[in-house]
Scaffold this motif. Structure first.
Motif, short mmCIF file in Angstrom:
data_model
loop_
_atom_site.label_atom_id
_atom_site.label_comp_id
_atom_site.label_asym_id
_atom_site.label_seq_id
_atom_site.Cartn_x
_atom_site.Cartn_y
_atom_site.Cartn_z
N PRO A 147 24.90 -66.32 6.18
CA PRO A 147 24.01 -67.48 6.03
C PRO A 147 22.66 -67.08 5.43
N TYR A 148 22.17 -67.89 4.50
CA TYR A 148 20.88 -67.61 3.86
C TYR A 148 19.72 -67.91 4.79
N ARG A 149 19.98 -68.64 5.90
CA ARG A 149 18.92 -68.99 6.84
C ARG A 149 18.64 -67.88 7.85
N ASP A 150 19.54 -66.92 7.97
CA ASP A 150 19.37 -65.83 8.92
C ASP A 150 18.47 -64.75 8.31
N VAL A 151 17.17 -64.96 8.46
CA VAL A 151 16.19 -64.10 7.80
C VAL A 151 16.20 -62.69 8.39
N ARG A 152 16.39 -62.56 9.68
CA ARG A 152 16.42 -61.22 10.31
C ARG A 152 17.55 -60.37 9.77
N LEU A 153 18.70 -60.97 9.57
CA LEU A 153 19.84 -60.25 9.01
C LEU A 153 19.56 -59.84 7.56
N LEU A 154 19.03 -60.76 6.79
CA LEU A 154 18.79 -60.49 5.36
C LEU A 154 17.68 -59.46 5.13
N GLN A 155 16.69 -59.43 6.01
CA GLN A 155 15.59 -58.49 5.85
C GLN A 155 16.03 -57.03 5.99
N GLN A 156 17.13 -56.80 6.68
CA GLN A 156 17.64 -55.44 6.81
C GLN A 156 18.11 -54.89 5.47
N PHE A 157 18.46 -55.79 4.53
CA PHE A 157 19.01 -55.38 3.25
C PHE A 157 18.03 -55.59 2.10
N VAL A 158 16.77 -55.84 2.44
CA VAL A 158 15.72 -55.96 1.42
C VAL A 158 14.72 -54.84 1.69
N ALA A 159 14.37 -54.10 0.64
CA ALA A 159 13.43 -52.99 0.78
C ALA A 159 12.01 -53.51 1.02
N GLU A 160 11.13 -52.61 1.34
CA GLU A 160 9.75 -52.95 1.64
C GLU A 160 9.06 -53.65 0.47
N ARG A 161 9.41 -53.24 -0.73
CA ARG A 161 8.80 -53.82 -1.94
C ARG A 161 9.44 -55.15 -2.34
N GLY A 162 10.52 -55.55 -1.68
CA GLY A 162 11.17 -56.81 -1.98
C GLY A 162 12.46 -56.68 -2.75
N LYS A 163 12.88 -55.46 -3.07
CA LYS A 163 14.11 -55.25 -3.83
C LYS A 163 15.33 -55.29 -2.90
N ILE A 164 16.45 -55.74 -3.43
CA ILE A 164 17.70 -55.73 -2.68
C ILE A 164 18.23 -54.30 -2.67
N VAL A 165 18.54 -53.78 -1.50
CA VAL A 165 18.98 -52.40 -1.35
C VAL A 165 20.42 -52.28 -1.86
N PRO A 166 20.73 -51.29 -2.72
CA PRO A 166 22.09 -51.16 -3.26
C PRO A 166 23.09 -50.75 -2.19
N ARG A 167 24.34 -51.05 -2.46
CA ARG A 167 25.39 -50.81 -1.46
C ARG A 167 25.68 -49.35 -1.23
N ARG A 168 25.34 -48.47 -2.17
CA ARG A 168 25.55 -47.04 -1.93
C ARG A 168 24.60 -46.52 -0.86
N LEU A 169 23.51 -47.23 -0.62
CA LEU A 169 22.58 -46.84 0.45
C LEU A 169 22.89 -47.54 1.76
N THR A 170 23.32 -48.80 1.69
CA THR A 170 23.56 -49.55 2.92
C THR A 170 24.97 -49.36 3.47
N GLY A 171 25.94 -49.11 2.58
CA GLY A 171 27.32 -48.94 3.03
C GLY A 171 28.10 -50.23 3.10
N VAL A 172 27.54 -51.32 2.59
CA VAL A 172 28.21 -52.61 2.60
C VAL A 172 29.29 -52.62 1.52
N CYS A 173 30.43 -53.26 1.80
CA CYS A 173 31.51 -53.31 0.81
C CYS A 173 31.13 -54.24 -0.34
N THR A 174 31.91 -54.19 -1.40
CA THR A 174 31.57 -54.91 -2.63
C THR A 174 31.51 -56.42 -2.43
#
Length: 116
Positions: free
Chosen positions: A64-91
């Protein structure tokens, strides 16, 4: 006999120096910048565990796009989306995650970039 000693002299004596360019091992050893113990087959200092997709393990199908706490885990401090090779999320979940982050940014739930 003197002919034999002359024939052996180049073999036992100092061999001519090969060019010590960037590709050759040279007297200084391997190429500069190489990592000791790293690379395939080498024994590294640390054992890196294989990253597992958080959404697959917790069986989260829709992100869900409304779950800000969940989404913030995958956004870097500068505002960039963290790539999957760093987070381990599947494609598939990375694609859904990216879409949810972009939707949350567009309705001002997440910032596009941080203030500096």
């Amino acid at each position: 006999m003197p002919e034999e000693t002359q024939a052996r002299a180049p073999e036992s004596g100092a061999a001519p120096q090969a060019s010590s360019g960037p590709g050759s091992g040279g007297p200084s050893g391997p190429r500069p910048g190489g990592r000791p113990g790293g690379g395939p087959g080498g024994r590294g200092k640390f054992f890196r565990r294989k990253k597992v997709c958080k959404f697959c393990t917790e069986k989260i199908d829709a992100i869900p796009y409304r779950d800000v706490r969940l989404l913030q885990q995958f956004v870097a401090e500068r505002g960039k989306i963290v790539p999957r090779r760093l987070t381990g999320v599947c494609t598939t979940h990375q694609r859904r995650l990216t879409r949810a982050i972009k939707q949350a940014r567009n309705i001002a739930l997440l910032p596009f970039a941080t203030r500096h």
